[in-house]
Motif scaffolding. Structure first.
Motif, PDB file in Angstrom:
ATOM      1  N   THR A   6       0.917  -1.087   0.095  1.00 32.10           N
ATOM      2  CA  THR A   6      -0.073  -0.011  -0.051  1.00 32.10           C
ATOM      3  C   THR A   6       0.763   1.206   0.139  1.00 32.10           C
ATOM      4  O   THR A   6       0.513   2.097  -0.645  1.00 32.10           O
ATOM      5  CB  THR A   6      -1.011  -0.108   1.261  1.00 32.10           C
ATOM      6  N   LYS A   7       1.839   1.216   0.672  1.00 31.79           N
ATOM      7  CA  LYS A   7       2.826   2.379   0.826  1.00 31.79           C
ATOM      8  C   LYS A   7       3.520   2.605  -0.665  1.00 31.79           C
ATOM      9  O   LYS A   7       3.512   3.793  -0.928  1.00 31.79           O
ATOM     10  CB  LYS A   7       3.819   2.382   1.962  1.00 31.79           C
ATOM     11  N   LYS A   8       3.771   1.585  -1.086  1.00 39.32           N
ATOM     12  CA  LYS A   8       4.591   1.806  -2.549  1.00 39.32           C
ATOM     13  C   LYS A   8       3.568   2.490  -3.699  1.00 39.32           C
ATOM     14  O   LYS A   8       4.018   2.762  -4.494  1.00 39.32           O
ATOM     15  CB  LYS A   8       5.299   0.441  -2.795  1.00 39.32           C
ATOM     16  N   GLN A   9       2.409   1.760  -3.534  1.00 38.27           N
ATOM     17  CA  GLN A   9       1.376   2.017  -4.563  1.00 38.27           C
ATOM     18  C   GLN A   9       0.780   2.991  -4.394  1.00 38.27           C
ATOM     19  O   GLN A   9      -0.539   3.157  -5.046  1.00 38.27           O
ATOM     20  CB  GLN A   9       0.741   0.684  -4.988  1.00 38.27           C
ATOM     21  N   LYS A  10       0.725   3.810  -3.298  1.00 39.84           N
ATOM     22  CA  LYS A  10      -0.037   4.801  -2.762  1.00 39.84           C
ATOM     23  C   LYS A  10      -0.574   5.984  -3.948  1.00 39.84           C
ATOM     24  O   LYS A  10      -1.798   6.038  -4.275  1.00 39.84           O
ATOM     25  CB  LYS A  10       0.264   5.652  -1.793  1.00 39.84           C
ATOM     26  N   ASN A  11       0.533   6.385  -4.664  1.00 40.58           N
ATOM     27  CA  ASN A  11       0.243   7.310  -5.576  1.00 40.58           C
ATOM     28  C   ASN A  11      -0.711   6.583  -7.001  1.00 40.58           C
ATOM     29  O   ASN A  11      -1.566   7.176  -7.531  1.00 40.58           O
ATOM     30  CB  ASN A  11       1.579   8.018  -6.405  1.00 40.58           C
ATOM     31  N   ALA A  12      -0.549   5.471  -7.300  1.00 41.64           N
ATOM     32  CA  ALA A  12      -1.070   4.745  -8.350  1.00 41.64           C
ATOM     33  C   ALA A  12      -2.723   4.608  -7.802  1.00 41.64           C
ATOM     34  O   ALA A  12      -3.564   4.534  -8.630  1.00 41.64           O
ATOM     35  CB  ALA A  12      -0.597   3.395  -8.476  1.00 41.64           C
ATOM     36  N   VAL A  14      -4.388   6.504  -5.712  1.00 35.62           N
ATOM     37  CA  VAL A  14      -4.904   7.744  -5.589  1.00 35.62           C
ATOM     38  C   VAL A  14      -5.514   8.045  -7.177  1.00 35.62           C
ATOM     39  O   VAL A  14      -6.664   8.546  -7.419  1.00 35.62           O
ATOM     40  CB  VAL A  14      -4.217   8.896  -4.862  1.00 35.62           C
ATOM     41  N   GLY A  15      -4.404   7.921  -8.073  1.00 34.28           N
ATOM     42  CA  GLY A  15      -4.612   8.116  -9.439  1.00 34.28           C
ATOM     43  C   GLY A  15      -5.949   7.282 -10.028  1.00 34.28           C
ATOM     44  O   GLY A  15      -6.832   7.770 -10.738  1.00 34.28           O
TER      45      GLY A  15
END
Length: 153
Positions: A6-12, A14-15
């Motif tokens: 979840t921390k690594k893919q946070k931006n993805a 949100v997008g």
């Protein structure tokens, strides 16, 4: 491991959420701005028409009231307008034609006359200098208003 993903893919994530909300918003706006297929032509202008129908008996009443002075009579309804086309006999003059138009109104009830606009087109094949003439009655008026008379030549 799930927390690390979840921390690594946070931006993805949100997008992806923004894309989903944008697509949902487009569908909502499109639905609000597009017209309803059932009411596209007349909108709400013909509400109550089923309470004041023009029956085939009424149309026949118009035709039979004019049969002595006309070779053909056509009655059709479109929306809130009744169109009456009369082909007058050859010996009908302008005043007689206007009397035919007024006679058409007698075939309708007061309720029908207060709901519908009525347009009467009177043609005469032998007197083309003064014909055709058109009479129109708005649903709030009592009588037909005629086109300007043409000068007889």
């Amino acid at each position: 491991m799930n927390n690390n993903f979840t921390k690594k893919q946070k931006n993805a994530l949100v997008g992806l959420g923004i894309i989903i909300l944008t697509i949902a918003g487009i569908f909502i706006v499109k639905k609000e701005l597009s017209y309803n297929e059932n009411t596209a032509i007349y909108g709400s202008r013909i509400e109550g028409k089923e309470k004041v129908p023009i029956t085939s008996e009424t149309k026949e009443k118009v035709k039979s009231s004019l049969k002595e002075n006309a070779s053909s009579v056509e009655v059709r309804v479109a929306g809130r307008i009744i169109y009456i086309t009369v082909k007058a006999n050859g010996d009908t003059n302008l005043e007689g034609a206007k009397a035919l138009g007024e006679k058409t109104l007698e075939a309708f009830s007061d309720i029908e006359k207060k709901y519908y606009d009525i347009q009467v087109l009177i043609e005469n094949d032998t007197n083309t200098s003064q014909f055709p003439i058109i009479g129109y009655k708005h649903h709030t008026k009592e009588k037909l208003v005629w086109t300007k008379d043409r000068a007889e030549s």
